[in-house]
Design an enzyme around this catalytic site. Structure first.
Site, PDB file in Angstrom:
ATOM      1  CB  SER A 136      49.680-106.455  -9.515  1.00 41.77           C
ATOM      2  OG  SER A 136      48.309-106.664  -9.783  1.00 41.77           O
ATOM      3  CG  ASN A 137      52.165-103.281 -14.150  1.00 40.74           C
ATOM      4  OD1 ASN A 137      52.258-102.574 -13.148  1.00 40.74           O
ATOM      5  ND2 ASN A 137      53.020-103.209 -15.150  1.00 40.74           N
ATOM      6  CD  GLU A 138      49.575-108.789 -13.708  1.00 39.02           C
ATOM      7  OE1 GLU A 138      50.482-109.397 -14.287  1.00 39.02           O
ATOM      8  OE2 GLU A 138      49.778-108.090 -12.698  1.00 39.02           O
ATOM      9  CD  GLU A 169      51.508 -96.738  -2.281  1.00 39.63           C
ATOM     10  OE1 GLU A 169      52.456 -97.512  -2.052  1.00 39.63           O
ATOM     11  OE2 GLU A 169      50.332 -97.139  -2.406  1.00 39.63           O
ATOM     12  CD  GLN A 184      50.134 -99.174   2.373  1.00 37.17           C
ATOM     13  OE1 GLN A 184      51.209 -99.147   1.775  1.00 37.17           O
ATOM     14  NE2 GLN A 184      49.033 -98.712   1.812  1.00 37.17           N
ATOM     15  CE1 TYR A 201      46.041 -99.932   3.989  1.00 39.68           C
ATOM     16  CE2 TYR A 201      46.051 -99.633   1.625  1.00 39.68           C
ATOM     17  CZ  TYR A 201      45.802 -99.151   2.884  1.00 39.68           C
ATOM     18  OH  TYR A 201      45.308 -97.879   3.036  1.00 39.68           O
ATOM     19  CB  SER A 202      49.636-107.271   0.793  1.00 42.08           C
ATOM     20  OG  SER A 202      49.552-106.357  -0.277  1.00 42.08           O
TER      21      SER A 202
END
Length: 388
Positions: free
Chosen positions: A367-369, A244, A126, A128-129
Site C-alpha cells: 500500500s502507498n501508506e 516483483e 503468492q 502473503y496477505s
C-alpha cells in the site's frame, strides 16, 4: 546492430507472425481487473511462447531461460506490450518465484519447480496477505509445524491473485511458536490440490473474481519444500517483493500510455477536450507518465549495479496514484455517459472498469501508506511511526 536491438527485432518479428490465426483475437485481453478474459486461450498462447523459448527470458540459460541482459529484458517486455499481446498468466511463477528459487532454492528445488514454470505447466500464486497481516506482513498468523517428513499448514490468506487457477502457492507462515513480527517465519511451497485447502473467490467492484481467500486446514507439504532455512522466511519474502518490481514495469507503462492516448482521443471526439480544466489534467497525466518512466529507468540502473535503491517504493507510489487518477479523469471525460452500464446486468465499459479497478492500485503490491513509511524511515532516516 546491438544485442538489444537484435532481440527487439527478433521478438517483434515472432509476435507479428505468431499472434495470428487462433491467437489473433487475444490481443489486448487479460490484465488487472480482466484476468477472467479468455484464460484458457491465454494459457495456450503462453505455452506456445514456451515452446518457442520466449518464457523466462531473463533467467540464466542453465535454468531454461535465455540469459537476457537487463536491457534485453526491458526490450522484450516493451515489444510484447507494444504488440498488444495478451496479459501473461504465468507472471507470478516467472517473475516472482522463479528468481527467488534461483537465488535461494536448493538444487533439488530448482530441478523440481523451474522446468514446469518455463513450460507453463504449473501455475503459482503468492500467499502473503492475511486478514490481520496485509500491509503489515510481519503480523502473519498462518502457522506451520513439522510433522515427520511434512510441514502442516493452518491459517488463512487473502487477496491471493489467481489462486483459483493455480496449482501451487508460495507462502509465509510462522514456524517458531511464540515468535513475533518478522522473526520465526518460513517460506513454504504448498500444493493447492489437496484436502485441507479451500479457495474462495472474492467478487470485486468490477463484478469479476481474480482475488481469493485461501484457507489451510492442516494442509501438508514436503519438508523439502521450504526455501531457505526455517526462520529465514522474512529475508526470502522480501527478496521476492524486490523481484516483483522488476523489468516488466516498463511493459506496464506501455499499457498505461495506450490507455492515456485512448482517453485523449475520447476527449477529442466528445468535445470534453474543449474544457480547459480537462486539457490541464490531460497534460498533467502525460507529465506524470514521463516521470514514472524515468524513475523506472533509474530503478533499473540500481538493479544493474546490484544495489536497488528507494526507487522501487517511489515508483509504486507514482504509478498507482497516477493510474487511479487516470481512471478518475477518464470518467470525467466520459461525462454523464460514464454513469451508464454498457449492458445488462453489469456489463462495464473499459473506462468504467479502469476507474473501478484502479481504486485498488494504491493498496495491492504494498500500500502507498506503507511505501511512504519505508521511504521516510529507511531512506530519509526519519523517526519511526508510533506503533501499538
Amino acid at each position: 546492430m546491438s544485442s538489444v536491438e537484435e532481440l527487439r527485432a527478433e521478438i517483434r518479428a515472432w509476435l507479428r507472425v505468431n499472434l495470428t490465426g487462433e491467437f489473433a483475437d487475444l490481443r489486448g485481453s487479460g490484465g488487472p481487473g480482466r484476468e477472467h478474459e479468455a484464460f484458457a486461450e491465454r494459457l495456450a498462447w503462453e505455452r506456445h511462447m514456451a515452446a518457442a523459448g520466449w518464457t523466462c527470458v531473463g533467467w540464466p540459460k542453465e535454468y531454461g531461460g535465455r540469459g537476457a541482459s537487463l536491457e534485453q529484458q526491458v526490450a522484450f517486455h516493451e515489444e510484447y506490450a507494444l504488440a498488444d499481446a495478451p496479459a501473461r498468466v504465468n507472471h507470478i511463477g516467472e517473475q516472482l518465484l522463479g528468481p527467488t528459487l534461483i537465488a535461494f532454492g536448493t538444487h533439488e528445488q530448482r530441478e523440481r519447480f523451474l522446468p514446469p514454470i518455463v513450460a507453463v505447466e504449473e501455475l503459482w500464486c503468492q500467499g502473503y496477505s492475511e486478514p490481520d497481516a496485509g500491509s503489515d506482513l510481519a503480523n502473519v498468523r498462518t502457522r506451520a509445524e513439522r510433522d515427520g517428513e511434512d510441514w502442516v499448514v493452518t491459517g488463512q490468506k487473502i487477496w491471493t491473485s489467481l489462486a483459483h487457477e493455480s496449482d501451487w502457492c508460495f507462502l509465509v507462515a510462522r514456524t517458531e511458536p511464540g515468535s513475533t513480527r518478522h522473526q520465526g517465519l518460513s517460506y513454504l511451497l504448498v500444493p493447492l490440490d489437496q484436502p485441507g485447502v479451500e479457495v474462495r473467490p472474492i467478487t470485486q467492484l468490477t463484478g469479476t473474481c481474480e482475488f481469493n481467500e485461501v484457507f489451510f486446514d492442516r494442509a501438508r507439504t514436503s519438508a523439502g519444500n521450504i526455501v531457505g532455512a526455517p526462520g529465514d522466511g522474512w529475508k526470502v519474502a522480501m527478496a521476492t517483493l524486490g523481484f516483483e518490481r522488476g523489468v516488466s514495469t516498463l511493459g506496464q507503462q506501455v499499457g498505461f500510455r495506450r490507455e492515456l492516448e485512448a482517453v485523449v482521443e475520447l476527449a477529442k471526439r466528445n468535445g470534453a477536450g474543449s474544457d480547459p480544466l480537462i486539457r490541464d489534467r490531460l497534460a498533467r497525466v502525460w507529465v506524470g507518465l514521463e516521470t514514472i518512466r524515468f524513475n523506472a529507468l533509474r530503478m533499473l540502473e540500481g538493479v544493474a549495479a546490484g544495489a536497488p535503491g528507494p526507487e522501487a517504493s517511489i515508483g509504486k507510489i507514482f504509478w498507482s496514484t497516477w493510474h487511479r487518477e487516470l481512471g478518475e479523469l477518464a470518467m470525467d471525460v466520459c461525462g454523464a455517459d460514464g454513469m451508464l452500464a454498457a449492458g445488462e446486468p453489469y456489463d462495464l465499459t473499459d473506462w468504467q472498469r479502469l476507474f473501478l479497478f484502479s481504486r485498488a492500485d494504491t493498496i495491492y503490491a504494498g500500500s502507498n501508506e506503507i511505501q511512504r513509511n519505508i521511504i521516510a524511515e529507511r531512506v530519509l532516516g526519519l523517526p519511526k511511526e508510533a506503533r501499538a
